[in-house]
Design an enzyme around this catalytic site. Structure first.
Site, PDB file in Angstrom:
ATOM      1  N   LYS A 177      40.372  37.505  42.725  1.00 34.91           N
ATOM      2  CA  LYS A 177      39.740  36.271  42.021  1.00 34.91           C
ATOM      3  C   LYS A 177      39.975  35.349  41.350  1.00 34.91           C
ATOM      4  CE  LYS A 177      36.680  40.052  40.720  1.00 34.91           C
ATOM      5  NZ  LYS A 177      35.268  40.012  41.296  1.00 34.91           N
ATOM      6  N   HIS A 308      28.253  45.701  46.915  1.00 31.95           N
ATOM      7  CA  HIS A 308      29.153  45.320  45.827  1.00 31.95           C
ATOM      8  C   HIS A 308      29.221  46.783  44.930  1.00 31.95           C
ATOM      9  CE1 HIS A 308      29.137  45.534  41.398  1.00 31.95           C
ATOM     10  NE2 HIS A 308      30.157  44.289  42.027  1.00 31.95           N
TER      11      HIS A 308
END
Length: 374
Positions: A177, A308
């Site tokens: 991230k 996802h």
């Protein structure tokens, strides 16, 4: 000789919450738009037919919305009873129109997803095939990458340890991230991860929609030296024009789509040229039936596919996509199922069990807070 059509005899819905060991933070938390995630809400559907066939499916919400999904599914579940479970596309249309007053996307169709997935699971079980084989698989395994070890709440030293553990487990790529308030922190973390992994390990980053256009262009250029597989969600999910401009400007592919909640929204993204890699989420767009429609559109445009989350579902769908896809590895959902997916040599193996190849665990039953049967 004619065979009497089978009919759906019963539907059972379960609402449950899966607790996370550590509160999870990405860029949306750092910008103050969301709080750290401590649990995931799930909607499970178990469908049985008159001839004894069964299917299980699930959908989820990572923050608010779980009770709403369950409530909507409870209102429309009776529409399935008496239907031929093989008529999945027609049933999907029936369910979406039953709740069309509140929309044909978003929460309304996410409530349908668990039911739709359960019907596909039943159909594949009835055929004695893994779902991927029923759909027409192009491969028996799919490249996989890990996300859960690289969140922003995790110190960089632990991110490196997590990456090593993922590769030792057989996972093929690592995603971290990004989206720190100070972009220099992002670049320093990325530098450390790339140095730790070496140049040959596939590496991705995910900004979770928290950059503006100027920041996304600057960061995209600064990160190009690392040969990233993609930059994910650099901009707001509905900024299709911004994503298209970024995809044109950068050598690194742009990936997005996980937050879109209908085939129509994905079609608009694709039409705008806003993604090199599309990342649909079957539970978010209404199940496997709409996912297949979207996959056909993406394939027509020669786009890469990387669904996802929910690897237990998406492994099968990715295996049936023509060009080589990626599947996202999250171990978070493993306690919900009796089975475990096999991962080796950088790839996730399609199970040879019929259907999705999953069975609800006793732990999932213990986390259940509410049930409904019709």
């Amino acid at each position: 000789m004619t065979t009497r059509p089978d009919r759906i005899a019963r539907v059972r819905l379960s609402s449950l919450r899966l607790p996370l060991t550590t509160p999870i933070s990405d860029a949306k938390v750092l910008t103050g738009r969301q709080r750290p995630m401590t649990e995931i809400a799930f909607l499970f559907a178990e469908i049985g037919s008159e001839q004894g066939h069964e299917g299980v499916g699930f959908g989820y919400s990572k923050r608010a919305g779980g009770p709403g999904q369950y409530a909507h599914a409870r209102e429309i579940a009776h529409e399935l009873v008496g239907e031929d479970p093989n008529d999945i596309a027609r049933i999907w249309d029936k369910l979406v129109w039953a709740g069309a007053s509140v929309g044909r996307s978003g929460l309304a169709t996410q409530a349908i997803a668990a039911l739709d997935v359960a019907l596909w699971d039943m159909k594949a079980k009835r055929a004695g095939l893994p779902l991927a084989k029923l759909l027409g698989a192009h491969r028996d395994s799919v490249r996989c990458y890990n996300t859960s070890g690289g969140f922003l709440h995790t110190p960089v030293e632990e991110v490196l340890k997590n990456a090593t553990a993922s590769l030792e487990r057989g996972i093929g790529g690592i995603k971290i991230k990004v989206g720190q308030p100070d972009t220099r922190t992002d670049l320093a973390r990325l530098d450390a991860v790339r140095e730790h992994l070496g140049e040959d390990v596939p590496l991705m980053v995910d900004a979770n929609q928290q950059w503006d256009r100027a920041t996304a262009h600057r960061m995209g250029r600064a990160m190009e030296r690392h040969g990233l597989v993609w930059i994910e969600e650099p901009l707001d999910a509905y900024d299709h024009a911004g994503h298209a401009a970024l995809a044109t400007a950068l050598d690194t592919p742009v990936a997005t789509g996980e937050m879109l909640t209908s085939v129509t929204e994905h079609a608009e993204l694709i039409r705008a040229g806003g993604a090199d890699v599309v990342q649909p989420d079957a539970p978010r767009i209404g199940g496997i039936t709409p996912f297949l429609r979207l996959a056909a559109l993406a394939d027509h445009e020669h786009l890469q596919l990387a669904p996802h989350f929910a690897m237990e579902i998406h492994l099968h769908l990715a295996a049936a996509y023509r060009s080589e896809p990626w599947v996202e590895h999250f171990e978070w959902l493993e306690p919900l199922f009796e089975e475990r997916l096999d991962i080796r040599d950088g790839r996730m193996i399609v199970p040879d069990r019929p259907g999705l190849g999953i069975t609800m665990s006793e732990q999932a039953r213990a986390w259940t807070t509410e049930t409904y049967s019709t």
